[in-house]
Structure formats: structure tokens, C-alpha cells
Design a protein around this motif. Structure first.
Motif, PDB file in Angstrom:
ATOM      1  N   ASP A 122      -0.389   2.818   5.401  1.00  0.00           N
ATOM      2  CA  ASP A 122       0.250   1.564   5.803  1.00  0.00           C
ATOM      3  C   ASP A 122       0.207   0.500   4.714  1.00  0.00           C
ATOM      4  OD1 ASP A 122       0.886   2.583   8.339  1.00  0.00           O
ATOM      5  OD2 ASP A 122      -1.095   2.046   9.112  1.00  0.00           O
ATOM      6  N   ARG A 123       0.021   0.905   3.466  1.00  0.00           N
ATOM      7  CA  ARG A 123       0.072  -0.038   2.345  1.00  0.00           C
ATOM      8  C   ARG A 123       1.087   0.461   1.334  1.00  0.00           C
ATOM      9  NH1 ARG A 123      -5.676  -0.655   3.153  1.00  0.00           N
ATOM     10  NH2 ARG A 123      -6.112  -2.810   3.768  1.00  0.00           N
ATOM     11  N   SER A 124       1.930  -0.454   0.865  1.00  0.00           N
ATOM     12  CA  SER A 124       2.941  -0.100  -0.135  1.00  0.00           C
ATOM     13  C   SER A 124       2.455  -0.502  -1.529  1.00  0.00           C
ATOM     14  CB  SER A 124       4.267  -0.794   0.175  1.00  0.00           C
ATOM     15  OG  SER A 124       4.085  -2.199   0.273  1.00  0.00           O
ATOM     16  N   ARG A 189       5.725  -8.512  -5.998  1.00  0.00           N
ATOM     17  CA  ARG A 189       4.618  -9.048  -5.206  1.00  0.00           C
ATOM     18  C   ARG A 189       5.091  -9.469  -3.813  1.00  0.00           C
ATOM     19  NH1 ARG A 189      -0.465  -8.498  -5.416  1.00  0.00           N
ATOM     20  NH2 ARG A 189       0.275  -7.554  -3.501  1.00  0.00           N
ATOM     21  N   ASP A 193       2.452  -4.433  -1.036  1.00  0.00           N
ATOM     22  CA  ASP A 193       1.075  -4.882  -0.836  1.00  0.00           C
ATOM     23  C   ASP A 193       0.246  -4.860  -2.115  1.00  0.00           C
ATOM     24  OD1 ASP A 193       1.331  -5.151   2.063  1.00  0.00           O
ATOM     25  OD2 ASP A 193       1.420  -2.959   2.092  1.00  0.00           O
ATOM     26  N   VAL A 194       0.535  -3.908  -2.997  1.00  0.00           N
ATOM     27  CA  VAL A 194      -0.237  -3.729  -4.226  1.00  0.00           C
ATOM     28  C   VAL A 194       0.739  -3.598  -5.388  1.00  0.00           C
ATOM     29  CG1 VAL A 194      -1.971  -2.335  -5.427  1.00  0.00           C
ATOM     30  CG2 VAL A 194      -2.035  -2.515  -2.929  1.00  0.00           C
ATOM     31  N   ASP A 227      -2.044  -6.656  -9.382  1.00  0.00           N
ATOM     32  CA  ASP A 227      -3.412  -6.337  -8.986  1.00  0.00           C
ATOM     33  C   ASP A 227      -4.142  -5.532 -10.051  1.00  0.00           C
ATOM     34  OD1 ASP A 227      -3.542  -7.269  -6.078  1.00  0.00           O
ATOM     35  OD2 ASP A 227      -1.713  -6.066  -6.091  1.00  0.00           O
ATOM     36  N   GLY A 315      -8.579  -4.476   2.741  1.00  0.00           N
ATOM     37  CA  GLY A 315      -7.665  -4.839   1.665  1.00  0.00           C
ATOM     38  C   GLY A 315      -8.345  -5.331   0.412  1.00  0.00           C
TER      39      GLY A 315
END
Length: 371
Positions: A122-124, A189, A193-194, A227, A315
Motif C-alpha cells: 500500500d505504498r507507492s 513527491r 509515498d516514497v 527520501d 512510515g
């Protein structure tokens, strides 16, 4: 989520799958694995590059990279346009055949600046790639294929006017192209998410030397929302910096890099390669280890690493690296905490201190954490 990244990958000899055998478990267990595709993978042979050009690499060799677990290939670099438009487009198409997403080159500058977007849990994750070392013939435009780029300017100032003395060299980023890069980072961004940024930068074959512009471009990327910043091109490890709580790997050095392009055959009539081999020794003070076939790089460059970004359930990011040693078959071998792993980790710590960076290192299971 675990994101891993490595430096230059050059697959121009044989046994491509075998070269990744020791390291493949690391990438297969990663959620996102990123590697720099350094040379064109194409059947095109018409050379366009004006420096020492790369010969084309087998398009099917990218299958070995994919089978090892790599999911994203960064492509912006000084060799990206060596074989012209067809070399650029073929490389992207051939990587896609094996399921590797690419970023950093394209048919236009707009295409070259599009991020590769992937992710899991669930993180892009968005990955962008920029060439900071030229040549300008490699840059994409609105009407020409090539790489996304940041233009870097060099100023020579003779502090001591004694004739023949070496000048002081200052480097800095062209503001317009730096703003173009930061706008792309900021846009990524806003949608993922990252954000991971790969920069092709740095002075070749020399550890612990980080130019002024390298700090500027890496810091600008983080200020815009990155990041993690990873770099390559120098073919040798560089120091690791922490900036505003984010890691900058100023040079990840080589990973699987096997080629005959930089080592002239004694029977060859290539004056360019012979001149390069002589100039390499004059500029960088080394000759390749003759015992490692197809590895024409600084002996110290066998110390290398896999960059790691771990993100916990809340996160929160943590950064580190897995030390590796390039063995006599030119295979990067990940190392555990112990004599060999500690030796490579200490090498990386040493060049970091020599560069004037105050990063701290400590082992955490399979990873050397940086903070």
C-alpha cells in the motif's frame, strides 16, 4: 517495505546470470530493487558518442538483471546516447520486455523525466534518474532522444599565478536545469509515498573526492522531496551523507560491471583505447587487476555496497547498506557482520570520514545503518 539500490551495471561479457548469483537473494527479497543500466542494450552499432563510446550490450542480457530481482532500471548517464536514438529506445524497450521499469531517458526530455512508479504494501515509490556529467550530446530535448540531465558548470581559478601551477577548480549547477530537476522531484513527491533519485555524477575512479556541485544537486533533490539519493558513474565507492534526516550515497560504485570497452586488446589497432588506457593511469594512478577478467577498474572499487531504505509500518524510514566484495569472477558478494563485512564497512566509513562527512555507522543484523 525494503528498497535496495546499486551502482553501475554493465553486462558486456558472458555468463550474465552467474554474475548475479551471490547477490540475487537480496534483490528478490526486496520490494523494490533499483540498478543503473550503464550502457545501451541494442543491436545498433553506429556510434554517436564523442568520448570513449560503449559498445552495444546484448539486449537479452537485461533478462539476467530481471531474473536477479531488479524491478527498476535508471538509465540517465554519459553513455546513454552512445548509439544514438535507436540505442536509447532499444534499451527502454528491451528492459520492458523483461519487466524492468525504466526512468531517465526517452524519445524527448518530457519522456526522460517521467518517474518509474512502483511499490507494494500500500505504498507507492517513484524513481527519477538524471545525468550530471554530460556530454551534452547525450541530453534529451523536446525534439531529440537522450537523458534527463542537470547541467554542471566548471570554473578554473589560478590562486597562485606562478606559470604552470594547477588551478583551483570550482563546480556549480546551472540554475535552470537544476530547477527543472527539482520541479520533477516535487511533482513526484505529490503523487507517490516514497521518492528515490538516482544521479549520474562525480569524478572518476577516485575515492573520497566529492565536488561542490555534487552536494548542491543532492541537497536540492532532498529539499524538493526526495527520501533517498543514490549516485553512480565514478566506478568506485564514495562517502555517505545524512542531510535533513535523509541519506545520500554519493557514489555506489560498481555492481556487475564486466566489459572489454576500457581495456585495449594487445592486437587491437584502436588508438582511442590505447590512449585512454595511458591517460587513465596518468589521471587516476591505477592499472586494473589483470586477475579479474573483464573488470578494468580501480582495485579499490571491488569494495562496493547495496544501499538500503527500510520503511516501517508507521512510515518511518531507516537507511543503511549491505557491504559487498567483487570477487575474482567480477561478482558482487554480499557480506555479513564479520571479518570481510567489517573490512568493507570500515573502508566505506574511512572514505566517508576523509570526505569530511560525520555519518555514523553501526551493524543491525544484515545491514550497516547510517545516521
Amino acid at each position: 517495505m525494503r528498497i535496495t539500490a546499486v551502482g553501475d551495471i554493465v553486462l558486456q561479457l558472458d555468463d550474465h546470470d552467474e554474475r548475479f548469483v551471490p547477490s540475487a537473494p537480496v534483490f528478490r527479497s526486496s520490494d523494490v530493487a533499483i540498478g543503473q543500466i550503464e550502457v545501451p542494450h541494442t543491436t545498433e552499432t553506429d556510434v554517436v558518442g564523442i568520448t570513449v563510446p560503449s559498445p552495444p550490450a546484448d539486449p537479452d542480457a537485461l533478462g539476467a538483471m530481471a531474473r536477479a530481482g531488479f524491478t527498476v532500471g535508471t538509465v540517465a548517464g554519459n553513455h546513454s546516447y552512445d548509439l544514438g536514438t535507436r540505442g536509447v529506445i532499444d534499451t527502454l524497450r528491451n528492459a520492458g520486455r523483461f519487466g524492468i521499469q525504466t526512468t531517465g531517458t526517452g524519445a524527448t526530455i518530457t519522456d526522460a523525466m517521467k518517474p518509474a512508479i512502483t511499490g507494494t504494501h500500500d505504498r507507492s515509490v517513484g524513481v527519477l534518474s538524471f545525468n550530471c556529467v554530460g556530454p551534452r550530446e547525450s541530453w534529451a530535448t523536446s525534439k531529440k532522444a537522450g537523458s534527463a540531465y542537470v547541467k554542471v558548470l566548471t570554473h578554473y581559478d589560478l590562486d597562485d599565478l606562478n606559470p604552470g601551477n594547477p588551478p583551483q577548480v570550482y563546480t556549480f549547477c546551472d540554475r535552470k536545469s537544476l530547477d527543472q530537476m527539482t520541479a520533477a522531484v516535487s511533482a513526484a513527491r505529490d503523487t507517490v509515498d516514497v521518492v528515490v533519485i538516482a544521479l549520474h555524477k562525480g569524478y572518476g575512479h577516485t575515492p573520497a573526492r566529492i565536488e561542490d556541485y555534487e552536494y548542491d544537486v543532492a541537497h536540492a533533490a532532498i529539499d524538493a522531496g526526495a527520501d533517498l539519493v543514490v549516485a553512480h558513474h565514478s566506478h568506485i565507492m564514495r562517502g555517505i551523507e545524512m542531510y535533513k534526516g535523509r541519506a545520500i550515497f554519493h557514489g555506489l560504485g560498481n555492481f556487475v560491471t564486466v566489459t572489454t570497452a576500457l581495456t585495449p586488446d594487445p592486437e587491437s589497432d584502436s588508438e582511442e583505447l590505447k590512449a585512454w588506457a595511458k591517460r587513465r593511469e596518468e589521471l587516476y594512478g591505477f592499472s586494473p587487476d589483470p586477475n579479474v577478467r573483464g573488470y578494468p577498474f580501480h582495485p579499490e572499487s571491488r569494495n562496493t555496497a547495496i544501499a538500503v531504505l527500510d520503511i516501517d509500518e508507521a512510515g518511518k524510514p531507516s537507511f543503511g547498506f549491505i557491504p559487498c566484495w567483487i570477487d575474482d569472477y567480477a561478482r558482487p558478494v554480499p557480506l555479513d557482520h564479520g571479518s570481510d563485512g567489517d573490512r568493507v564497512a570500515e573502508y566505506i566509513s574511512g572514505i566517508t570520514r576523509t570526505a569530511g562527512l560525520d555519518t555514523r555507522f553501526s551493524w543491525d543484523r544484515d545491514v550497516v545503518r547510517v545516521e
